[in-house]
Design an enzyme around this catalytic site. Structure first.
Site, PDB file in Angstrom:
ATOM      1  N   LYS A  53     -20.251 -13.846  24.671  1.00 33.33           N
ATOM      2  CA  LYS A  53     -19.141 -12.882  24.617  1.00 33.33           C
ATOM      3  C   LYS A  53     -19.167 -12.111  23.305  1.00 33.33           C
ATOM      4  O   LYS A  53     -18.999 -10.887  23.288  1.00 33.33           O
ATOM      5  CB  LYS A  53     -17.801 -13.615  24.788  1.00 33.33           C
ATOM      6  CG  LYS A  53     -17.618 -14.189  26.175  1.00 33.33           C
ATOM      7  CD  LYS A  53     -16.417 -15.120  26.284  1.00 33.33           C
ATOM      8  CE  LYS A  53     -16.352 -15.740  27.670  1.00 33.33           C
ATOM      9  NZ  LYS A  53     -15.290 -16.735  27.821  1.00 33.33           N
ATOM     10  N   GLN A  97     -11.029 -20.184  24.381  1.00 33.20           N
ATOM     11  CA  GLN A  97     -12.013 -20.693  25.341  1.00 33.20           C
ATOM     12  C   GLN A  97     -11.536 -22.035  25.914  1.00 33.20           C
ATOM     13  O   GLN A  97     -11.151 -22.934  25.173  1.00 33.20           O
ATOM     14  CB  GLN A  97     -13.369 -20.863  24.640  1.00 33.20           C
ATOM     15  CG  GLN A  97     -14.492 -21.273  25.560  1.00 33.20           C
ATOM     16  CD  GLN A  97     -14.866 -20.182  26.570  1.00 33.20           C
ATOM     17  OE1 GLN A  97     -14.870 -18.994  26.255  1.00 33.20           O
ATOM     18  NE2 GLN A  97     -15.165 -20.593  27.789  1.00 33.20           N
ATOM     19  N   ASP A 120      -8.053 -12.474  28.678  1.00 33.92           N
ATOM     20  CA  ASP A 120      -8.472 -13.328  29.799  1.00 33.92           C
ATOM     21  C   ASP A 120      -7.533 -13.161  30.996  1.00 33.92           C
ATOM     22  O   ASP A 120      -7.859 -13.596  32.101  1.00 33.92           O
ATOM     23  CB  ASP A 120      -8.486 -14.809  29.372  1.00 33.92           C
ATOM     24  CG  ASP A 120      -9.901 -15.341  29.167  1.00 33.92           C
ATOM     25  OD1 ASP A 120     -10.857 -14.699  29.644  1.00 33.92           O
ATOM     26  OD2 ASP A 120     -10.039 -16.417  28.539  1.00 33.92           O
TER      27      ASP A 120
END
Ligand code: NAD
Length: 302
Positions: A53, A97, A120
């Site tokens: 990412k 994460q 997200d």
């Protein structure tokens, strides 16, 4: 003839467009979109994901940075760090994460991210807006990256999302990360949506009825070729590592790919299908978040 949907190529196209847009934003405002990816602990797969990412962000001109925090960090300290990032005007996107260490409550953490920086798309406010959607998501709605990537692959396969109207779509898996938001998106585009899960009876029968099938289960080759309707479109989200007789291993999806080819109209390969789209959609969300924040501060027109 089965069309193999090339997620790597589609993601590269999206990243190229984003790179142009990021450069244009920078030239007109001096602002570089900022993304912080928080990694708590040493989970090896998570480390690989966050590095991908970060690298992808930098390649399109986004200031992507990993912040590594120890697995022993207390929940309060993590919440305090998120509060700082929420206030930092140079940071437009924040991602924690998953999975988190067992002593940290993921729901509390995800709800502590400013919904406007929630790239997200897992904050309850964003999930709630998505669940109520009828029609395409508005520009400022941060939609979870994997389902958004699947939608772009469907658009490619069908030649436009209007083709989803009235289609029978089956989503295998009901997680908050993939299955549920995927079903909400398909519903927003007027598909007739069924969600199947580990307690679903007659799964093969459900699959055979589906004109669109999204598999997000995490079981290698669960969906067999003879479960698939001829002419259907199959998006395989699953990532499963399987051992080979020679002692090596490889990554496969939830759908028995070789059996499906020749049977369905289009299918994504694993790897090289949904995975690259997920990362590209994270960058897209970061740029969306940045634009929305600048528009709110009067720096650009919305
Ligand atoms: P999860 O474990 O949270 O959810 C799995 C879902 O599958 C559950 O809802 C469960 O009810 C259902 N399920 C389990 N066994 C089943 C069975 N035998 N029949 C029908 N349904 C069954 O997983 P997740 O986070 O939603 O991820 C699903 C898969 O997608 C995993 O392989 C994961 O690695 C992969 N994934 C890929 C990407 C990507 O970018 N390509 C992103 C996220 C997840």
């Amino acid at each position: 003839m089965t069309k193999i949907l090339d997620g790597r190529a589609l993601a590269a196209q999206l990243r190229a467009r984003l790179a142009t847009e990021v450069a244009r934003l920078r030239a007109s405002t001096g602002v570089v979109p900022g993304l912080r990816v928080l990694l708590i602990g040493e989970h090896p797969a998570s480390l690989a994901y966050v590095r991908t990412k970060e690298r992808a962000a930098r390649e399109v001109g986004i200031d992507g940075r990993i912040e590594r925090l120890p697995a022993t960090i207390e929940e309060g300290a993590l919440l305090a760090r998120l509060a700082e990032l929420n206030e930092d005007p140079s940071v437009h996107g924040v991602l924690v994460q998953l999975p988190l260490p067992a002593h940290i409550d993921p729901e509390r953490i995800l709800a502590a991210i400013d919904p406007r920086k929630d790239v997200d798309g897992f904050h309850p406010l964003n999930a709630g807006r998505l669940a109520q959607l009828l029609g395409p998501p508005p520009d400022d709605l941060l939609v979870p990256c994997t389902p958004r990537g699947c939608l772009l692959l469907l658009e490619e396969a069908l030649g436009g999302l209007q083709a989803l109207r009235g289609k029978r779509a089956l989503v295998l898996g009901r997680s908050t990360i993939v299955g549920r938001p995927m079903a909400a998106l398909l519903l927003a585009y007027d598909a007739t949506v069924t969600i199947a899960h580990s307690r679903t009876r007659e799964l093969a029968h459900e699959c055979r009825r589906a004109e669109i099938l999204i598999a997000a289960v995490g079981r290698a080759g669960l969906v067999r070729g003879d479960w698939l309707a001829p002419g259907s479109v199959v998006i395989d989200v699953g990532i499963n590592r399987v051992a080979l007789p020679d002692g090596t291993s490889r990554i496969v999806g939830d759908v028995a790919f070789e059996e499906a080819v020749g049977q369905v109209a289009a299918i994504t390969p694993v790897p090289g299908g949904v995975g690259p789209m997920t990362v590209a959609c994270l960058l897209d969300n970061t740029l969306r978040a940045c634009r929305a924040q600048l528009a709110r501060n009067g720096r650009i027109r919305s």
